[in-house]
Design a protein around this motif. Structure first.
Motif, PDB file in Angstrom:
ATOM      1  N   HIS A 162      -8.073   2.432   1.386  1.00 42.72           N
ATOM      2  CA  HIS A 162      -8.270   1.263   2.056  1.00 42.72           C
ATOM      3  C   HIS A 162      -7.063   0.643   2.658  1.00 42.72           C
ATOM      4  O   HIS A 162      -6.179   0.721   1.959  1.00 42.72           O
ATOM      5  CB  HIS A 162      -8.945   0.285   0.972  1.00 42.72           C
ATOM      6  N   ASP A 163      -7.169   0.150   3.746  1.00 38.23           N
ATOM      7  CA  ASP A 163      -6.099  -0.302   4.443  1.00 38.23           C
ATOM      8  C   ASP A 163      -5.620  -1.675   4.374  1.00 38.23           C
ATOM      9  O   ASP A 163      -6.830  -2.458   4.519  1.00 38.23           O
ATOM     10  CB  ASP A 163      -5.860   0.286   5.869  1.00 38.23           C
ATOM     11  N   GLY A 183      -2.230  -2.715  -2.883  1.00 32.94           N
ATOM     12  CA  GLY A 183      -2.201  -2.110  -4.465  1.00 32.94           C
ATOM     13  C   GLY A 183      -1.340  -1.049  -4.783  1.00 32.94           C
ATOM     14  O   GLY A 183      -1.354  -0.608  -5.793  1.00 32.94           O
ATOM     15  N   ALA A 184      -0.574  -0.226  -4.017  1.00 34.45           N
ATOM     16  CA  ALA A 184       0.158   0.610  -4.095  1.00 34.45           C
ATOM     17  C   ALA A 184       0.942   0.562  -5.472  1.00 34.45           C
ATOM     18  O   ALA A 184       1.177   1.596  -6.399  1.00 34.45           O
ATOM     19  CB  ALA A 184       0.848   1.327  -3.009  1.00 34.45           C
ATOM     20  N   VAL A 185       1.899  -0.608  -5.326  1.00 39.62           N
ATOM     21  CA  VAL A 185       2.842  -0.737  -6.346  1.00 39.62           C
ATOM     22  C   VAL A 185       2.017  -1.097  -7.611  1.00 39.62           C
ATOM     23  O   VAL A 185       2.345  -0.613  -8.814  1.00 39.62           O
ATOM     24  CB  VAL A 185       3.881  -1.841  -6.036  1.00 39.62           C
ATOM     25  N   THR A 186       1.075  -2.127  -7.396  1.00 37.55           N
ATOM     26  CA  THR A 186       0.115  -2.087  -8.816  1.00 37.55           C
ATOM     27  C   THR A 186      -0.170  -0.910  -9.360  1.00 37.55           C
ATOM     28  O   THR A 186      -0.347  -0.667 -10.783  1.00 37.55           O
ATOM     29  CB  THR A 186      -0.847  -3.162  -8.480  1.00 37.55           C
ATOM     30  N   ILE A 187      -0.825   0.148  -8.584  1.00 37.53           N
ATOM     31  CA  ILE A 187      -1.315   1.083  -9.107  1.00 37.53           C
ATOM     32  C   ILE A 187      -0.333   2.102  -9.985  1.00 37.53           C
ATOM     33  O   ILE A 187      -0.788   2.252 -10.838  1.00 37.53           O
ATOM     34  CB  ILE A 187      -1.969   2.138  -8.064  1.00 37.53           C
ATOM     35  N   ASN A 241      -8.490  -0.109  -3.809  1.00 41.87           N
ATOM     36  CA  ASN A 241      -7.779   0.894  -4.107  1.00 41.87           C
ATOM     37  C   ASN A 241      -7.413   1.108  -5.404  1.00 41.87           C
ATOM     38  O   ASN A 241      -7.244   2.244  -6.010  1.00 41.87           O
ATOM     39  CB  ASN A 241      -6.458   0.741  -3.176  1.00 41.87           C
ATOM     40  N   LEU A 242      -7.432   0.179  -6.339  1.00 43.70           N
ATOM     41  CA  LEU A 242      -7.214   0.534  -7.738  1.00 43.70           C
ATOM     42  C   LEU A 242      -8.334   0.986  -8.424  1.00 43.70           C
ATOM     43  O   LEU A 242      -8.127   2.021  -9.232  1.00 43.70           O
ATOM     44  CB  LEU A 242      -7.130  -1.022  -8.343  1.00 43.70           C
ATOM     45  N   ASP A 243      -9.420   0.825  -7.737  1.00 47.39           N
ATOM     46  CA  ASP A 243     -10.695   1.502  -8.462  1.00 47.39           C
ATOM     47  C   ASP A 243     -10.725   2.977  -8.010  1.00 47.39           C
ATOM     48  O   ASP A 243     -11.397   3.840  -8.609  1.00 47.39           O
ATOM     49  CB  ASP A 243     -12.036   0.908  -7.956  1.00 47.39           C
ATOM     50  N   ALA A 244      -9.941   3.301  -6.988  1.00 50.70           N
ATOM     51  CA  ALA A 244      -9.749   4.679  -6.508  1.00 50.70           C
ATOM     52  C   ALA A 244      -8.649   5.450  -7.195  1.00 50.70           C
ATOM     53  O   ALA A 244      -8.613   6.799  -6.789  1.00 50.70           O
ATOM     54  CB  ALA A 244      -9.805   4.824  -4.794  1.00 50.70           C
ATOM     55  N   ASN A 245      -8.163   5.036  -8.031  1.00 53.48           N
ATOM     56  CA  ASN A 245      -7.016   5.602  -8.851  1.00 53.48           C
ATOM     57  C   ASN A 245      -7.238   5.572 -10.467  1.00 53.48           C
ATOM     58  O   ASN A 245      -7.816   4.540 -10.917  1.00 53.48           O
ATOM     59  CB  ASN A 245      -5.791   4.812  -8.369  1.00 53.48           C
ATOM     60  N   GLU A 246      -6.693   6.493 -10.918  1.00 52.12           N
ATOM     61  CA  GLU A 246      -6.642   6.314 -12.407  1.00 52.12           C
ATOM     62  C   GLU A 246      -5.521   5.549 -12.849  1.00 52.12           C
ATOM     63  O   GLU A 246      -4.397   5.919 -12.328  1.00 52.12           O
ATOM     64  CB  GLU A 246      -6.665   7.958 -13.037  1.00 52.12           C
TER      65      GLU A 246
END
Length: 189
Positions: free
Chosen positions: A8-9, A43-47, A72-77
């Motif tokens: 997501h952008d 959310g890249a840094v958050t992830i 984006n958080l939901d799309a990552n572990e």
């Protein structure tokens, strides 16, 4: 470590993957840390922080960007306990954070004041505009936070006429600071 997936952008700023690698190295997060991000955007840094720190609080003032962070958080572990807050800093900042990243320059002086008042021991701010970098450097210095300023630029190769050429991303100024005593190379200029 797995890559960060950002399906997501939200029109990400200067915190590209190479910049995040340096950022995370400067923050030196560990599983007992509570990390806070101001301006979560994609959310890249958050992830990435949630893969290292035990707790993460991410603030984003724009509801649509906070929704992108969430998706984006939901799309990552991730392994951390993550709290997302729609708030404009310094409102919404926790009082018990160990490390803080400012992903934007809005209200940064008030955020730095909060960091000093609450004893956040690691503070990093990325800036892409020269004038803001100068003012933010002074703000860090005035509060006794400034350990170092790092300026770097990343270029990515692409094929051009059977050879490799490079496209450059905008330079990034990274302000690194601390409210307490630092050991090792974190405090060296």
């Amino acid at each position: 470590m797995s890559r960060v997936s950002l399906p997501h952008d939200a029109k990400a700023g200067p915190t590209k993957s190479e910049v995040r690698a340096v950022l995370l190295g400067k923050l030196a997060l560990n599983p007992s840390d509570h990390f806070t991000e101001v301006g979560s955007c994609t959310g890249a840094v958050t992830i990435e922080a949630a893969r290292q720190a035990g707790r993460v609080t991410a603030l984003e003032r724009k509801p649509d960007r906070l929704d992108v962070t969430r998706k984006n958080l939901d799309a990552n572990e991730v392994t951390a306990d993550v709290t997302l807050r729609e708030a404009e800093a310094p409102a919404g900042l926790p009082d018990d954070a160990d490390a803080l990243f400012l992903g934007g320059s809005r209200n940064y002086e008030a955020v730095l004041d909060h960091a000093v008042e609450t004893g956040i021991d690691r503070v990093v701010m990325n800036v892409s505009r020269l004038e803001v970098a100068g003012a933010a450097t002074e703000a860090f210095r005035d509060r006794g936070l400034l350990d170092e300023v790092v300026q770097f630029q990343v270029s990515h190769g692409y094929e051009l006429a059977g050879a490799t050429s490079f496209d450059s991303d905008n330079p990034v100024y990274m302000l690194v600071g601390a409210t307490g005593e630092q050991t090792g190379d974190e405090g060296q200029q």
